[in-house]
Write a protein that holds these residues in place. Structure first.
Motif, mmCIF file in Angstrom:
data_model
loop_
_atom_site.group_PDB
_atom_site.id
_atom_site.type_symbol
_atom_site.label_atom_id
_atom_site.label_comp_id
_atom_site.label_asym_id
_atom_site.label_seq_id
_atom_site.Cartn_x
_atom_site.Cartn_y
_atom_site.Cartn_z
ATOM 1 N N PHE A 224 35.149 56.562 66.234
ATOM 2 C CA PHE A 224 35.758 55.294 65.827
ATOM 3 C C PHE A 224 34.704 54.212 65.616
ATOM 4 O O PHE A 224 34.761 53.446 64.648
ATOM 5 C CB PHE A 224 36.764 54.852 66.882
ATOM 6 C CG PHE A 224 37.250 53.441 66.701
ATOM 7 C CD1 PHE A 224 38.107 53.114 65.662
ATOM 8 C CD2 PHE A 224 36.843 52.436 67.563
ATOM 9 C CE1 PHE A 224 38.547 51.812 65.485
ATOM 10 C CE2 PHE A 224 37.278 51.138 67.401
ATOM 11 C CZ PHE A 224 38.131 50.819 66.354
ATOM 12 N N LEU A 225 33.705 54.146 66.510
ATOM 13 C CA LEU A 225 32.635 53.158 66.354
ATOM 14 C C LEU A 225 31.833 53.405 65.075
ATOM 15 O O LEU A 225 31.381 52.456 64.424
ATOM 16 C CB LEU A 225 31.712 53.194 67.574
ATOM 17 C CG LEU A 225 32.303 52.654 68.883
ATOM 18 C CD1 LEU A 225 31.345 52.889 70.045
ATOM 19 C CD2 LEU A 225 32.631 51.176 68.761
ATOM 20 N N ALA A 226 31.672 54.671 64.725
ATOM 21 C CA ALA A 226 30.955 54.988 63.489
ATOM 22 C C ALA A 226 31.743 54.516 62.266
ATOM 23 O O ALA A 226 31.169 53.982 61.305
ATOM 24 C CB ALA A 226 30.700 56.497 63.412
ATOM 25 N N ILE A 227 33.068 54.704 62.282
ATOM 26 C CA ILE A 227 33.895 54.232 61.170
ATOM 27 C C ILE A 227 33.872 52.710 61.101
ATOM 28 O O ILE A 227 33.793 52.117 60.019
ATOM 29 C CB ILE A 227 35.333 54.766 61.313
ATOM 30 C CG1 ILE A 227 35.332 56.296 61.236
ATOM 31 C CG2 ILE A 227 36.232 54.183 60.237
ATOM 32 C CD1 ILE A 227 36.685 56.924 61.481
ATOM 33 N N ALA A 228 33.966 52.055 62.274
ATOM 34 C CA ALA A 228 33.900 50.590 62.303
ATOM 35 C C ALA A 228 32.563 50.101 61.753
ATOM 36 O O ALA A 228 32.508 49.097 61.026
ATOM 37 C CB ALA A 228 34.107 50.090 63.734
ATOM 38 N N TRP A 229 31.493 50.788 62.092
ATOM 39 C CA TRP A 229 30.161 50.429 61.573
ATOM 40 C C TRP A 229 30.134 50.552 60.048
ATOM 41 O O TRP A 229 29.506 49.733 59.366
ATOM 42 C CB TRP A 229 29.113 51.329 62.206
ATOM 43 C CG TRP A 229 27.719 51.076 61.719
ATOM 44 C CD1 TRP A 229 26.844 50.134 62.155
ATOM 45 C CD2 TRP A 229 27.048 51.802 60.676
ATOM 46 N NE1 TRP A 229 25.664 50.215 61.464
ATOM 47 C CE2 TRP A 229 25.757 51.232 60.541
ATOM 48 C CE3 TRP A 229 27.409 52.865 59.854
ATOM 49 C CZ2 TRP A 229 24.838 51.696 59.612
ATOM 50 C CZ3 TRP A 229 26.498 53.334 58.928
ATOM 51 C CH2 TRP A 229 25.217 52.740 58.818
ATOM 52 N N ALA A 230 30.812 51.568 59.513
ATOM 53 C CA ALA A 230 30.858 51.746 58.062
ATOM 54 C C ALA A 230 31.569 50.587 57.382
ATOM 55 O O ALA A 230 31.289 50.285 56.213
ATOM 56 C CB ALA A 230 31.545 53.074 57.721
ATOM 57 N N PHE A 231 32.476 49.925 58.099
ATOM 58 C CA PHE A 231 33.168 48.746 57.564
ATOM 59 C C PHE A 231 32.467 47.453 57.969
ATOM 60 O O PHE A 231 33.059 46.378 57.928
ATOM 61 C CB PHE A 231 34.622 48.722 58.047
ATOM 62 C CG PHE A 231 35.513 49.679 57.316
ATOM 63 C CD1 PHE A 231 36.113 49.315 56.130
ATOM 64 C CD2 PHE A 231 35.749 50.951 57.828
ATOM 65 C CE1 PHE A 231 36.946 50.200 55.451
ATOM 66 C CE2 PHE A 231 36.582 51.838 57.161
ATOM 67 C CZ PHE A 231 37.178 51.475 55.967
ATOM 68 N N ASP A 232 31.213 47.555 58.389
ATOM 69 C CA ASP A 232 30.374 46.413 58.723
ATOM 70 C C ASP A 232 30.881 45.646 59.950
ATOM 71 O O ASP A 232 30.692 44.450 60.076
ATOM 72 C CB ASP A 232 30.260 45.451 57.530
ATOM 73 C CG ASP A 232 29.042 44.542 57.650
ATOM 74 O OD1 ASP A 232 28.057 44.975 58.264
ATOM 75 O OD2 ASP A 232 29.089 43.410 57.145
ATOM 76 N N ILE A 233 31.519 46.368 60.865
ATOM 77 C CA ILE A 233 31.928 45.792 62.154
ATOM 78 C C ILE A 233 31.010 46.427 63.188
ATOM 79 O O ILE A 233 31.266 47.525 63.683
ATOM 80 C CB ILE A 233 33.408 46.079 62.455
ATOM 81 C CG1 ILE A 233 34.278 45.580 61.310
ATOM 82 C CG2 ILE A 233 33.837 45.425 63.762
ATOM 83 C CD1 ILE A 233 35.727 45.997 61.412
ATOM 84 N N THR A 234 29.922 45.739 63.487
ATOM 85 C CA THR A 234 28.844 46.353 64.248
ATOM 86 C C THR A 234 28.610 45.634 65.575
ATOM 87 O O THR A 234 29.108 44.541 65.815
ATOM 88 C CB THR A 234 27.545 46.341 63.437
ATOM 89 O OG1 THR A 234 27.186 44.983 63.155
ATOM 90 C CG2 THR A 234 27.709 47.103 62.132
ATOM 91 N N ALA A 235 27.838 46.281 66.409
ATOM 92 C CA ALA A 235 27.374 45.740 67.687
ATOM 93 C C ALA A 235 25.859 45.865 67.712
ATOM 94 O O ALA A 235 25.264 46.526 66.843
ATOM 95 C CB ALA A 235 27.997 46.511 68.848
ATOM 96 N N PRO A 236 25.179 45.232 68.663
ATOM 97 C CA PRO A 236 23.728 45.434 68.776
ATOM 98 C C PRO A 236 23.385 46.913 68.911
ATOM 99 O O PRO A 236 24.138 47.687 69.520
ATOM 100 C CB PRO A 236 23.378 44.654 70.048
ATOM 101 C CG PRO A 236 24.432 43.613 70.161
ATOM 102 C CD PRO A 236 25.682 44.240 69.630
ATOM 103 N N ALA A 237 22.259 47.304 68.357
ATOM 104 C CA ALA A 237 21.894 48.723 68.339
ATOM 105 C C ALA A 237 21.840 49.312 69.740
ATOM 106 O O ALA A 237 22.287 50.442 69.973
ATOM 107 C CB ALA A 237 20.542 48.894 67.637
#
Length: 262
Positions: free
Chosen positions: A126-139
């Motif tokens: 889920f976090l990977a999909i959110a990252w694909a939609f530019d909803i990110t957290a610090p690395a």
């Protein structure tokens, strides 16, 4: 030496069961994605967010609810795992597992670890999909969130184990799930900050603050930004211990609920 093969076998069995149920994986991702991509678009304009820890600046509503949706994944996964226990008990395979020459707490803990492992994998997907939609957290957050996801998964999975020891029939499980899942999810900080709830009702704020799911979500929220919330860590750990103790008691044929169901 007998503990490790048994632990590995139970975890692999849980993993294989999950692999063979592809619909379960899809449903586990569709549910939070609907909240993230559909509901968040409407709530974004209606719900203003202030700068509160661990955030150092104003954030979008989508960013705020990502930890809560990770908690949702773990919550539903814990309940579905306990559903498989009720099914196994009706089919008879659960009785074979519990008669193994190993401590009952170890067998339950092994099944809990298997369910938690699956839930954590779903969260990272889920976090990977959110990252694909530019909803990110610090690395660094994608690493520091791992222990938080594991502890939250253990706590919610232990809750599911405890509930499964009180459910006599598979047909009754859906009602129990709705009675537990939705109050825990909506009466928490998963979808809105507690200070927003306090503006509406102090009583609801106190209920949300006492909800173990709130502490699990806050533990994930802080960990996803590379920080630690000591109070969330403490209360999530206490809740995990209490729920696991209740599950062990419930599956004890001498004192718990399993004896009454036979």
């Amino acid at each position: 030496m007998t503990y490790l093969p048994a632990f590995r076998a139970i975890v692999i069995r849980e993993a294989l069961r999950f692999v063979h149920q592809r619909e379960r994986f899809i449903a586990a991702l569709v549910r939070p994605l609907v909240w993230l991509l559909v509901f968040a678009a409407g709530f974004r304009a209606a719900l203003g967010l202030s700068i509160t820890p661990p955030y150092q600046t104003y954030i979008t509503y989508e960013t705020y609810i990502v930890p809560g949706l990770c908690g949702m994944i773990l919550l539903f996964n814990g309940m579905q795992s306990s559903l498989s226990l009720v099914y196994d008990r009706e089919m008879g395979s659960m009785r074979l597992l519990l008669t193994a020459p190993l401590p009952r707490w170890f067998l339950l803990f092994s099944k809990l670890c298997g369910a938690t492992f699956i839930g954590v994998l779903q969260c990272y997907a889920f976090l990977a999909i959110a990252w694909a939609f530019d909803i990110t957290a610090p690395a660094i957050g994608y690493l520091t969130v791992l222990p938080a996801l594991v502890l939250a998964g253990l706590m919610l999975g232990a809750l599911g184990l405890a509930l499964s020891s009180f459910i006599k029939q598979l047909e009754n499980f859906a009602g129990v799930m709705n009675f537990v899942i939705f109050p825990m999810f909506f009466l928490s900080s998963a979808l809105y900050p507690l200070w927003k709830m306090a503006e509406s009702s102090e009583l609801l704020h106190d209920i949300c603050a006492a909800n173990p799911f709130t502490h699990a979500v806050e533990l994930i929220r802080f960990a996803l930004h590379g920080e630690l919330s000591p109070s969330a860590l403490l209360w999530t750990g206490i809740a995990a211990f209490v729920f696991m103790a209740l599950a062990i008691w419930g599956y004890d044929p001498a004192r718990g609920m399993v004896r009454r169901k036979r």
